[in-house]
Design a protein around this motif. Sequence first.
Motif, PDB file in Angstrom:
ATOM      1  N   LEU A  21       0.802  -1.267  -0.039  1.00 54.19           N
ATOM      2  CA  LEU A  21       0.023   0.136  -0.108  1.00 54.19           C
ATOM      3  C   LEU A  21       1.037   1.324  -0.071  1.00 54.19           C
ATOM      4  O   LEU A  21       0.356   2.416  -0.758  1.00 54.19           O
ATOM      5  N   TYR A  22       2.104   1.228   0.755  1.00 56.88           N
ATOM      6  CA  TYR A  22       3.027   2.376   0.836  1.00 56.88           C
ATOM      7  C   TYR A  22       3.456   2.746  -0.704  1.00 56.88           C
ATOM      8  O   TYR A  22       3.268   3.855  -0.997  1.00 56.88           O
ATOM      9  N   PHE A  23       3.922   1.727  -1.150  1.00 55.01           N
ATOM     10  CA  PHE A  23       4.378   1.930  -2.642  1.00 55.01           C
ATOM     11  C   PHE A  23       3.477   2.454  -3.764  1.00 55.01           C
ATOM     12  O   PHE A  23       3.575   3.021  -4.546  1.00 55.01           O
ATOM     13  N   VAL A  24       2.264   1.799  -3.669  1.00 59.73           N
ATOM     14  CA  VAL A  24       1.117   2.129  -4.533  1.00 59.73           C
ATOM     15  C   VAL A  24       0.759   3.402  -4.216  1.00 59.73           C
ATOM     16  O   VAL A  24       0.430   4.368  -5.093  1.00 59.73           O
ATOM     17  N   THR A  25       0.388   3.984  -2.850  1.00 57.62           N
ATOM     18  CA  THR A  25      -0.171   5.169  -2.534  1.00 57.62           C
ATOM     19  C   THR A  25       0.632   6.311  -2.570  1.00 57.62           C
ATOM     20  O   THR A  25       0.151   7.484  -2.808  1.00 57.62           O
ATOM     21  N   THR A  26       1.906   6.228  -2.453  1.00 54.35           N
ATOM     22  CA  THR A  26       2.813   7.368  -2.180  1.00 54.35           C
ATOM     23  C   THR A  26       2.861   8.072  -3.616  1.00 54.35           C
ATOM     24  O   THR A  26       2.564   9.476  -3.604  1.00 54.35           O
ATOM     25  N   PRO A  27       2.953   7.648  -4.724  1.00 56.38           N
ATOM     26  CA  PRO A  27       2.945   8.491  -5.858  1.00 56.38           C
ATOM     27  C   PRO A  27       1.481   9.098  -6.154  1.00 56.38           C
ATOM     28  O   PRO A  27       1.507  10.232  -6.706  1.00 56.38           O
ATOM     29  N   ILE A  28       0.442   8.457  -5.636  1.00 53.87           N
ATOM     30  CA  ILE A  28      -0.786   9.007  -6.033  1.00 53.87           C
ATOM     31  C   ILE A  28      -1.017  10.458  -5.127  1.00 53.87           C
ATOM     32  O   ILE A  28      -1.403  11.211  -5.381  1.00 53.87           O
ATOM     33  N   ILE A  29      -0.816  10.037  -3.877  1.00 57.01           N
ATOM     34  CA  ILE A  29      -0.637  11.048  -2.721  1.00 57.01           C
ATOM     35  C   ILE A  29      -0.011  12.172  -3.150  1.00 57.01           C
ATOM     36  O   ILE A  29      -0.175  13.485  -3.089  1.00 57.01           O
ATOM     37  N   THR A  30       1.302  12.035  -3.429  1.00 60.18           N
ATOM     38  CA  THR A  30       2.385  13.284  -4.038  1.00 60.18           C
ATOM     39  C   THR A  30       1.550  13.740  -5.090  1.00 60.18           C
ATOM     40  O   THR A  30       1.730  14.980  -5.252  1.00 60.18           O
ATOM     41  N   HIS A  31       0.904  13.422  -6.210  1.00 61.45           N
ATOM     42  CA  HIS A  31       0.484  13.683  -7.098  1.00 61.45           C
ATOM     43  C   HIS A  31      -0.752  14.735  -6.588  1.00 61.45           C
ATOM     44  O   HIS A  31      -0.785  15.918  -7.438  1.00 61.45           O
ATOM     45  N   ILE A  32      -1.526  14.167  -5.925  1.00 61.43           N
ATOM     46  CA  ILE A  32      -2.777  14.920  -5.326  1.00 61.43           C
ATOM     47  C   ILE A  32      -2.137  16.253  -4.758  1.00 61.43           C
ATOM     48  O   ILE A  32      -2.647  17.299  -4.839  1.00 61.43           O
ATOM     49  N   VAL A  33      -1.118  16.278  -3.884  1.00 68.23           N
ATOM     50  CA  VAL A  33      -0.610  17.178  -3.049  1.00 68.23           C
ATOM     51  C   VAL A  33       0.066  18.186  -4.446  1.00 68.23           C
ATOM     52  O   VAL A  33      -0.044  19.562  -3.937  1.00 68.23           O
ATOM     53  N   ASN A  34       0.838  17.701  -5.016  1.00 72.21           N
ATOM     54  CA  ASN A  34       1.261  18.734  -6.197  1.00 72.21           C
ATOM     55  C   ASN A  34       0.092  19.538  -6.993  1.00 72.21           C
ATOM     56  O   ASN A  34       0.440  20.709  -7.122  1.00 72.21           O
ATOM     57  N   LEU A  35      -0.791  18.716  -7.228  1.00 70.22           N
ATOM     58  CA  LEU A  35      -1.824  19.237  -7.835  1.00 70.22           C
ATOM     59  C   LEU A  35      -2.684  20.451  -7.040  1.00 70.22           C
ATOM     60  O   LEU A  35      -2.891  21.554  -7.603  1.00 70.22           O
ATOM     61  N   THR A  36      -2.847  20.024  -5.735  1.00 70.36           N
ATOM     62  CA  THR A  36      -3.248  20.967  -4.938  1.00 70.36           C
ATOM     63  C   THR A  36      -2.485  22.372  -4.672  1.00 70.36           C
ATOM     64  O   THR A  36      -2.965  23.362  -4.749  1.00 70.36           O
ATOM     65  N   LEU A  37      -1.121  22.181  -4.854  1.00 71.28           N
ATOM     66  CA  LEU A  37      -0.353  23.502  -4.671  1.00 71.28           C
ATOM     67  C   LEU A  37      -0.121  24.037  -5.831  1.00 71.28           C
ATOM     68  O   LEU A  37      -0.222  25.128  -5.818  1.00 71.28           O
ATOM     69  N   THR A  38      -0.356  23.478  -7.044  1.00 65.07           N
ATOM     70  CA  THR A  38      -0.284  24.103  -8.471  1.00 65.07           C
ATOM     71  C   THR A  38      -1.561  24.831  -8.533  1.00 65.07           C
ATOM     72  O   THR A  38      -1.573  25.982  -9.089  1.00 65.07           O
ATOM     73  N   HIS A  39      -2.676  24.283  -8.252  1.00 61.67           N
ATOM     74  CA  HIS A  39      -3.885  24.856  -8.534  1.00 61.67           C
ATOM     75  C   HIS A  39      -4.533  25.751  -7.567  1.00 61.67           C
ATOM     76  O   HIS A  39      -5.531  26.452  -7.640  1.00 61.67           O
ATOM     77  N   GLY A  40      -3.830  25.642  -6.501  1.00 66.94           N
ATOM     78  CA  GLY A  40      -4.402  26.400  -5.277  1.00 66.94           C
ATOM     79  C   GLY A  40      -5.681  25.983  -4.670  1.00 66.94           C
ATOM     80  O   GLY A  40      -6.229  26.631  -3.780  1.00 66.94           O
ATOM     81  N   ARG A  41      -6.086  24.650  -5.030  1.00 63.65           N
ATOM     82  CA  ARG A  41      -7.297  24.297  -4.356  1.00 63.65           C
ATOM     83  C   ARG A  41      -7.224  22.897  -3.737  1.00 63.65           C
ATOM     84  O   ARG A  41      -6.902  21.982  -4.587  1.00 63.65           O
ATOM     85  N   PRO A  42      -7.516  22.741  -2.662  1.00 65.87           N
ATOM     86  CA  PRO A  42      -7.175  21.128  -2.323  1.00 65.87           C
ATOM     87  C   PRO A  42      -8.598  20.169  -2.821  1.00 65.87           C
ATOM     88  O   PRO A  42      -9.711  21.072  -3.151  1.00 65.87           O
ATOM     89  N   PRO A  43      -8.588  19.049  -2.948  1.00 66.29           N
ATOM     90  CA  PRO A  43      -9.601  18.272  -3.127  1.00 66.29           C
ATOM     91  C   PRO A  43     -10.980  18.494  -2.334  1.00 66.29           C
ATOM     92  O   PRO A  43     -10.880  18.987  -1.270  1.00 66.29           O
ATOM     93  N   PHE A  44     -12.157  18.376  -3.055  1.00 61.08           N
ATOM     94  CA  PHE A  44     -13.449  18.644  -2.340  1.00 61.08           C
ATOM     95  C   PHE A  44     -13.571  17.737  -0.827  1.00 61.08           C
ATOM     96  O   PHE A  44     -13.839  18.430  -0.083  1.00 61.08           O
TER      97      PHE A  44
END
Length: 167
Positions: free
Chosen positions: A28-51
């Motif tokens: 789970l760690y190896f599968v979820t880490t890239p996904i969470i990293t991508h979501i965090v980077n999108l949050t910082l880039t777009h200035g909006r956290p996921p709903f």
Amino acid sequence: MYINMKFSSPYQVKKLPLDQIKPPINYLYFVTTPIITHIVNLTLTHGRPPFLWKRALITPIPKVSHSTELSHFRPISVTALISRIVERIIVNKFILTFLPAKLLADQFAHRPTCSTTAALVALEHHVAQYLESASFVQCLSIDYSKAFDTISHPILFQKLLGLKFTT
């Protein structure tokens, strides 16, 4: 070594070896880490956290023994763990590092080992110091915690991204 796992029936208890639990957690760690990293980077880039990060489970906790009015309750909000982690990272890495330490001398939120108790002890210390040279002390306390809710998050994130900082 074994872990006891309890099921819905009080009579069913199953023992699982720890070595059978570790591989799924590692996976789970190896599968979820890239996904969470991508979501965090999108949050910082777009200035909006996921709903879903903005949603909270609110539990009213009574302040007094016989609560009859809404003002007698303290709302406790439980938000997504990842949103709290990201918020703390943003505050510690991007905000606190750029503010002068003197400005943060009496700031107690989002700081390690700082709490409401620490804030009250500091207030009591300052009041006692002032009472040595004056007959009374006036205090003004402002809670800005709700102010963050009114800030335009996209503008805030754009300003944070525009700051020049070293990693």
